[in-house]
Design a protein around this motif. Structure first.
Motif, PDB file in Angstrom:
ATOM      1  N   LEU A   1       0.915  -1.352   0.148  1.00  0.00           N
ATOM      2  CA  LEU A   1      -0.005   0.049   0.201  1.00  0.00           C
ATOM      3  C   LEU A   1       0.757   1.395  -0.014  1.00  0.00           C
ATOM      4  CD1 LEU A   1      -2.934   0.859   0.188  1.00  0.00           C
ATOM      5  CD2 LEU A   1      -2.767   1.013   2.621  1.00  0.00           C
ATOM      6  N   ARG A   2       1.640   1.076   0.723  1.00  0.00           N
ATOM      7  CA  ARG A   2       2.557   2.393   0.934  1.00  0.00           C
ATOM      8  C   ARG A   2       3.459   2.815   0.156  1.00  0.00           C
ATOM      9  NH1 ARG A   2       3.431   3.017   7.634  1.00  0.00           N
ATOM     10  NH2 ARG A   2       1.478   2.849   7.919  1.00  0.00           N
TER      11      ARG A   2
ATOM     12  N   VAL B   1      -7.377   2.466  -7.515  1.00  0.00           N
ATOM     13  CA  VAL B   1      -7.834   1.738  -6.265  1.00  0.00           C
ATOM     14  C   VAL B   1      -7.942   0.352  -6.406  1.00  0.00           C
ATOM     15  CG1 VAL B   1      -9.915   1.668  -4.821  1.00  0.00           C
ATOM     16  CG2 VAL B   1      -8.948   3.636  -5.189  1.00  0.00           C
TER      17      VAL B   1
ATOM     18  N   ILE C   1      -4.663  -1.371  -6.438  1.00  0.00           N
ATOM     19  CA  ILE C   1      -4.178  -1.738  -5.086  1.00  0.00           C
ATOM     20  C   ILE C   1      -4.804  -3.163  -4.858  1.00  0.00           C
ATOM     21  CG2 ILE C   1      -4.578  -1.056  -2.913  1.00  0.00           C
ATOM     22  CD1 ILE C   1      -4.242   1.577  -3.394  1.00  0.00           C
TER      23      ILE C   1
ATOM     24  N   GLN D   1      -3.090  -1.542   8.404  1.00  0.00           N
ATOM     25  CA  GLN D   1      -3.521  -0.509   7.454  1.00  0.00           C
ATOM     26  C   GLN D   1      -4.695   0.233   7.797  1.00  0.00           C
ATOM     27  OE1 GLN D   1      -4.604  -1.854   3.529  1.00  0.00           O
ATOM     28  NE2 GLN D   1      -3.620  -3.821   4.275  1.00  0.00           N
TER      29      GLN D   1
ATOM     30  N   PRO E   1      -7.686   3.636   6.525  1.00  0.00           N
ATOM     31  CA  PRO E   1      -8.010   4.318   5.409  1.00  0.00           C
ATOM     32  C   PRO E   1      -7.369   5.521   5.032  1.00  0.00           C
ATOM     33  CG  PRO E   1     -10.146   3.488   6.716  1.00  0.00           C
ATOM     34  CD  PRO E   1      -9.008   3.271   7.492  1.00  0.00           C
TER      35      PRO E   1
ATOM     36  N   ASP F   1      -4.255   5.521   5.382  1.00  0.00           N
ATOM     37  CA  ASP F   1      -3.142   5.084   4.489  1.00  0.00           C
ATOM     38  C   ASP F   1      -3.562   5.253   3.086  1.00  0.00           C
ATOM     39  OD1 ASP F   1      -1.316   5.163   6.682  1.00  0.00           O
ATOM     40  OD2 ASP F   1      -1.749   2.973   6.855  1.00  0.00           O
ATOM     41  N   LEU F   2      -4.654   4.545   2.783  1.00  0.00           N
ATOM     42  CA  LEU F   2      -5.301   4.487   1.298  1.00  0.00           C
ATOM     43  C   LEU F   2      -5.165   5.770   0.833  1.00  0.00           C
ATOM     44  CD1 LEU F   2      -6.491   2.589  -0.731  1.00  0.00           C
ATOM     45  CD2 LEU F   2      -8.713   3.203   0.280  1.00  0.00           C
TER      46      LEU F   2
ATOM     47  N   SER G   1      -1.566   7.139  -0.240  1.00  0.00           N
ATOM     48  CA  SER G   1      -1.013   6.350  -1.156  1.00  0.00           C
ATOM     49  C   SER G   1      -1.768   6.950  -2.524  1.00  0.00           C
ATOM     50  CB  SER G   1      -1.560   4.811  -1.040  1.00  0.00           C
ATOM     51  OG  SER G   1      -1.354   4.092  -2.168  1.00  0.00           O
TER      52      SER G   1
END
Lengths: 268, 265
Positions: free
Chosen positions: B93-94, B157, B160, B191, B193, B195-196, B199
């Motif tokens: 994710l990151r 998205v 991901i 993780q 939200p 973080d999302l 990203s």
């Protein structure tokens, strides 16, 4: 109706497979004509070697320091600081830098910078019918153009791996210093975890990346067609195929290396 | 010596022009003047979806496999294979999904734009547009930027998702040191939200820069068929540097001061 649908699905797949086959044939031809005398490609080899070196040193420097500082440096340091074990960052860099990101950042930069330049160059020659003229003169384009580029890119990519390692680890050093920690423990864990297998694996992997990039980019350049638009499209396709090829190969190689060398997984 | 420095110098010298050109496109999009060509924008969005989506997802999928693989073997080596999810979550994710997205955007979309606009420039189509009274930057560049803003958040998205699925496959199905439930528990715990969102911001910054750089090099191509190829190659140099710099700055900005991990106080 049904036949058009199947044609729409299968024709691109067939085209892609044919292209892969053509690239394999080009690889074979290149290897054969590289070892068979006369070795007339020396000058062109040196020229291409310096060309790739000159083009890539700057983007690669910025890319590896940025990647090393950001991804493994900051994120892993954040995680390790929570446990008060920042000295382990050095050990982590063996995994992150030597095994993974030094080879693939090198491949990305070489494909994006030197590979595109090779495709643009060969594509322009193809469009201007210089390659046909060479054949009329009795000069083999594979021997005079592809072989020196193939060898030069392979060796440059392999050597740049060491360069990327040094600057990637520099990124890790910066991350350690940003956290206000001394460097001694970083080096101690780094060198106690580093193994010769890791370094050889990294170097070999990167050299083979160079071979993939060179074959894809030379093939796409030599088969460019359709004027100005064609050269641009050839460069576009060359980069996409080179990236996909490099990463697919990376997965297979890393998987094989890790599964067959369990001793390099032991943390010391 | 000067031969070694000519490329960095050239990149630096183009920064000003590029900034000016990018500001012009951004102004046209943000002032909504681009809506005059809404049809063209939607057509470009369609082209982006049909031609680039699968390739981008493919690369992100392979990178996801890689993250899972390294995570599984690394956590096995420290004797805690149940925690492979930590490595996979952060790696996917990151860091590496934004990078993979940026690489493929640069390779597929960025160079595609340069090749397309460059050949239009060479065959004098852009001049023809100007003669007909169209604002060529508005019609060609601003529409592409708006189209990418419309499509890419959703595509990112979904990519991901492709990366997460690939990591799951390697860690649980292939290496198999940890059960499916144990992996997913840790994976989702590390993780959240924001973080999302971070990203996504990182990836969108990369995508915006890539489209702008592509437009600049394509619109200003010159010198016949060779010129288009050279411009395409040059745009790739700038794109690769920018992707890495944005990746680093994003990490420093979003996670540099706060690890955002569910550990400690």
């Amino acid at each position: 109706m049904a036949s058009t649908i199947t044609a729409r699905i299968f024709d691109p797949a067939k085209g892609a497979l044919e292209e892969v086959g053509d690239m394999m044939i080009l690889t074979g031809k290149t290897l054969v004509s590289a070892v068979r005398p006369p070795y007339s490609y020396g000058d062109e080899f040196v020229h291409q070697f310096l060309f790739a070196l000159r083009l890539c040193w700057f983007p690669l420097l910025i890319s590896t320091v940025a990647f090393g500082f950001g991804a493994p440096g900051l994120q892993a340091a954040n995680f390790l600081v929570l446990f008060g074990a920042l000295d382990r960052l050095g050990g982590f860099f063996v995994l992150a830098s030597i095994r993974e990101f030094a080879p693939f950042v090198t491949a990305i930069v070489l494909a994006g910078v030197a590979g595109t330049a090779i495709t643009a160059d060969l594509g322009a020659r193809k469009i201007r019918e210089e390659l046909d003229a060479l054949q009329v003169l009795g000069v083999d384009p594979v021997k005079s153009l592809v072989v020196p580029r193939f060898l030069a890119l392979m060796i440059v990519t392999g050597l740049f791996d060491v360069y990327a390692l040094l600057f990637g680890i520099f990124g890790g050093i910066v991350a350690t210093l940003v956290n206000g920690a001394p460097l001694g423990p970083f080096w101690a864990t780094f060198f106690s975890n580093a193994s010769v297998t890791d370094l050889w694996g990294s170097f070999l992997k990167c050299t083979l990346f160079g071979a993939i990039i060179a074959v894809v980019c030379c093939y796409k350049g030599m088969t460019a067609k359709g004027g100005a638009e064609g050269v641009g499209r050839a460069v576009n396709q060359a980069v996409v195929i080179a990236f996909l090829g490099v990463f697919a190969f990376n997965y297979v190689f890393t998987q094989t290396l890790l599964a067959t060398n369990p001793e390099m997984l032991v943390i010391k | 010596m000067s031969a070694w420095l000519s490329q960095p110098k050239e990149i630096l010298a183009a920064v000003g022009e590029q900034g000016k050109f990018s500001a012009r496109i951004l102004g046209q999009v943000l002032s909504l003047r681009v809506l005059r060509f809404l049809g063209e924008t939607l057509r470009q969005a369609g082209v982006l979806i049909t031609s680039s989506t699968v390739v981008i997802w493919g690369l992100v999928f392979v990178i996801g496999l890689q993250c899972g693989l390294e995570g599984a073997y690394f956590t096995r080596s420290i004797g805690s294979p149940a925690y492979a999810g930590v490595f996979a979550a952060w790696c996917d994710l990151r860091e590496l999904v934004p990078y993979a997205f940026g690489y493929m955007m640069a390779a597929k979309v960025g160079t595609g734009i340069v090749a397309e606009l460059g050949s239009m420039r060479i065959s004098d189509e852009i001049d023809a547009l100007e003669v007909m009274g169209f604002d060529s930057v508005l019609f060609l560049c601003a529409t592409r930027l708006l189209a990418s803003w419309l499509v890419l958040p959703f595509m990112y998205v979904a990519s991901i998702g492709a990366g997460f699925f690939a990591s799951y496959l390697t860690v649980v199905e292939q290496v198999g040191d940890v059960s499916s439930g144990g992996y997913l528990l840790i994976f989702w715990m590390f993780q959240n939200p924001p973080d999302l969102l971070y990203s996504l911001i990182k990836a969108m910054a990369m995508a915006t820069i890539i489209v702008l750089v592509g437009c600049y090099y394509g619109y200003n191509a010159g010198g016949g068929p060779v010129g288009v190829g050279t411009a395409t190659a040059k745009s790739m140099v700038v794109n690769i540097i920018m992707v890495h710099v944005i990746g680093m700055l994003g990490t420093q900005l979003f996670w540099g001061a706060n690890p955002r991990a569910p550990i400690g106080g």
